[in-house]
Design an enzyme around this catalytic site. Structure first.
Site, PDB file in Angstrom:
ATOM      1  N   ASP A 225       0.812  -1.227   0.000  1.00 33.33           N
ATOM      2  CA  ASP A 225       0.000   0.000   0.000  1.00 33.33           C
ATOM      3  C   ASP A 225       0.840   1.269   0.000  1.00 33.33           C
ATOM      4  OD1 ASP A 225      -2.241  -1.667   0.128  1.00 33.33           O
ATOM      5  OD2 ASP A 225      -2.125  -1.742   2.314  1.00 33.33           O
TER       6      ASP A 225
ATOM      7  N   LYS B  70       1.824   1.982  -5.173  1.00 27.85           N
ATOM      8  CA  LYS B  70       2.415   1.419  -6.396  1.00 27.85           C
ATOM      9  C   LYS B  70       1.536   1.692  -7.615  1.00 27.85           C
ATOM     10  CE  LYS B  70       2.414  -2.572  -4.351  1.00 27.85           C
ATOM     11  NZ  LYS B  70       2.111  -2.168  -2.961  1.00 27.85           N
ATOM     12  N   GLY B  71       0.227   1.615  -7.397  1.00 33.88           N
ATOM     13  CA  GLY B  71      -0.711   1.846  -8.507  1.00 33.88           C
ATOM     14  C   GLY B  71      -0.553   3.247  -9.061  1.00 33.88           C
TER      15      GLY B  71
ATOM     16  N   GLY C 172      -4.610  -4.292  -3.690  1.00 34.73           N
ATOM     17  CA  GLY C 172      -5.602  -3.249  -3.909  1.00 34.73           C
ATOM     18  C   GLY C 172      -4.849  -1.999  -4.303  1.00 34.73           C
ATOM     19  N   HIS C 173      -4.954  -1.618  -5.557  1.00 33.57           N
ATOM     20  CA  HIS C 173      -4.224  -0.452  -6.051  1.00 33.57           C
ATOM     21  C   HIS C 173      -5.237   0.624  -6.428  1.00 33.57           C
ATOM     22  CE1 HIS C 173      -0.595  -3.201  -7.271  1.00 33.57           C
ATOM     23  NE2 HIS C 173      -0.938  -3.297  -6.011  1.00 33.57           N
TER      24      HIS C 173
ATOM     25  N   GLN D 228       1.885  -6.245  -3.439  1.00 29.07           N
ATOM     26  CA  GLN D 228       2.488  -6.496  -2.121  1.00 29.07           C
ATOM     27  C   GLN D 228       3.807  -5.729  -2.006  1.00 29.07           C
ATOM     28  OE1 GLN D 228       1.081  -9.578  -3.848  1.00 29.07           O
ATOM     29  NE2 GLN D 228      -0.675  -8.611  -2.951  1.00 29.07           N
TER      30      GLN D 228
END
Ligand code: GDP
Ligand code: IMO
Ligand code: MG
Length: 426
Positions: free
Chosen positions: A13, A16-17, A40-41, A222
């Site tokens: 978290d 990265k997205g 979850g991005h 991750q």
């Protein structure tokens, strides 16, 4: 600069997205190489928020999104995510899925939940998405691959084989009902025709693109400290999210990778169980959680929050050979008079500036803080490094020194344009 890997440098978290999206339209392929829908991005593009779990962030730009062999795929989630994006006008028709990727079957999700319950206070705090059991089956050679959906009788045999031992466990140890192999096979086969046009030899596709000098971005899920080999085992996920994982997880040789970008948050968060030396269990931790909206994208759990830990990131810099760092959520630190940064640990009365070798020592680590001057100015509109207040600049430069890697980009807000770039990442 064709092969680029993005890796989380903490416990996930990190953003990265958003960092992947930042490289955006100059990328030809965006590839997920490990994990599954435990990720979850969240991306904010033109004021619209998107939460992606399985699809690479490149689904929102012009690049070709690829789910490579190292990923474990829950097909229900895949199609739900595609449908959700299509309903919002996003084109997903270019998506490619590796024939060698493994499938998360319904029994993997059941096993994930019952084993966690069985562990009691030794639980990992998994996302409950069946990730660990799917990777276990892969390593045990009992997994179901995407290509197995194209052969009805092989699929049925494989599901039966995978369930044989699990049903004994479910009934005799966990006191649950046995799972019917035919039902599972039918459920998986129902996806075959929709999946077929997306399935490709992604190893060949990606290597051909690299040969042609195209830009391939490997989007990590991750993080380093959740890696099954390098993380805080056993409080980790069941795959290799580190940079080397892009090689095995997508079938590209290490010489193909030119740049490795570490993503680190300006403070630290963690979801699930496991050691976290700089964790704040007081009002300061709650303030970071509220200011940073640190609630899980996947499970909605509160993220545990704490100060920046330079030892944690430095270990990731070492094992991933990051060429650049992207520092995210710096805007969230606005308003603190002093900002503590962990620069060393005291372990059994001895000071160390590198991560302890053993888990026991890591559990006993007491953080040693350096107190950097804070700032009060709103930095979310800054676009140049020189726009940042002097103390903010000093914070960035000190982190750079401590983690021993240059910071090339800084996130100052959740939107695509809210970034300060110091060096080009492509
Ligand atoms: P990921 O799993 O590494 O992609 O990160 P997540 O999406 O789970 O969590 C990061 C959260 O921070 C998301 O809600 C992002 O929209 C948000 N975010 C990313 N970068 C920044 C930033 O620089 N500033 C702020 N305020 N939010 C950010
Ligand atoms: P992104 O890509 C944060 C954590 C879980 C749990 C452990 C094992 O959004 O950064 P698993 O379901 O993988 O077996 O759970 O790993 N975890 C994450 N924490 N961000 C993630 O992904 C995570 N993926 C798994 O909370 O502690
Ligand atoms: Mg996330």
């Amino acid at each position: 600069m064709p092969g680029i890997v993005v890796v989380g440098a903490q416990w996930g978290d990190e953003g990265k997205g958003k960092a992947t999206d930042q490289l955006g339209d100059r990328v030809d392929y965006t590839v997920r190489y490990s994990g599954g829908n435990n990720a979850g991005h969240t991306l904010v593009v033109n004021g619209e928020k998107y939460a992606l779990h399985l699809l690479p962030s490149g689904i929102l730009n012009d690049s070709v999104p690829v789910i490579a062999n190292g990923v474990v795929i829950d097909l229900d989630v895949l199609f739900e995510e595609i449908d959700g994006l299509n309903a919002r006008g996003v084109d997903t028709s270019k998506l490619l899925v590796s024939a060698n990727a493994h499938v998360i079957a319904p029994y993997h999700k059941v096993m994930d939940k019952v084993t966690e319950r069985f562990l009691g206070n030794r639980r990992i705090g998994t996302t409950g998405r069946g990730i660990g059991p799917a990777y276990s089956d892969k390593i045990n050679r009992l997994g179901i691959r995407v290509q197995d959906l194209f052969d009805d009788s092989i699929l049925r045999q494989k599901v039966e084989a995978a369930l044989e031992q699990k049903n004994h466990l479910l009934v005799k140890v966990y006191n649950r009902r046995a799972i019917d192999a035919t039902e599972v096979a039918e459920e998986l086969l129902a996806h075959t025709e929709r999946l077929r046009p997306m399935v490709a030899d992604t190893v060949r596709v990606l290597n051909t693109a690299l040969d042609a000098g195209q830009v391939v971005l490997f989007e990590g899920a991750q993080a380093h400290h959740l890696d099954v080999d390098h993380g805080t085992y056993p409080y980790v996920t069941s795959s290799n999210p580190i940079a080397g994982g892009a090689s095995t997880g997508a079938g590209v040789g290490p010489t193909r990778i030119d740049r490795v970008i570490g993503i680190m948050k300006a403070y630290t968060t963690r979801v699930g169980e496991g050691p976290f030396p700089t964790e704040l269990l007081d009002a300061d931790g709650e303030k970071l959680r509220q200011d940073g909206a640190e609630f899980g994208t996947t499970t909605g759990r509160n993220r545990r929050c704490g100060w920046f830990d330079a030892l944690v990131v430095e270990a990731a810099v070492t094992a991933n050979a990051f060429t650049d760092m992207f520092l995210t959520k710096l805007d969230i630190l606005t308003g603190w008079e002093k900002i503590p940064v962990c620069v060393a640990y005291e372990v059994n009365g001895e000071r160390t500036t590198t991560l302890p070798m053993t888990q026991t020592d890591f559990h006993h680590a007491v953080p040693v803080y350096e107190y950097l001057d804070g700032w009060t100015e709103d930095i979310s509109g800054c676009r140049e490094f020189s726009d940042l207040p002097k103390n903010t600049q000093a914070y960035v430069r000190r982190l750079e020194e401590l983690v021993r890697c240059r910071i090339s980009g800084i996130g100052v807000g959740p939107s695509r344009e809210q970034a300060v770039m110091l060096h080009d990442l492509l």
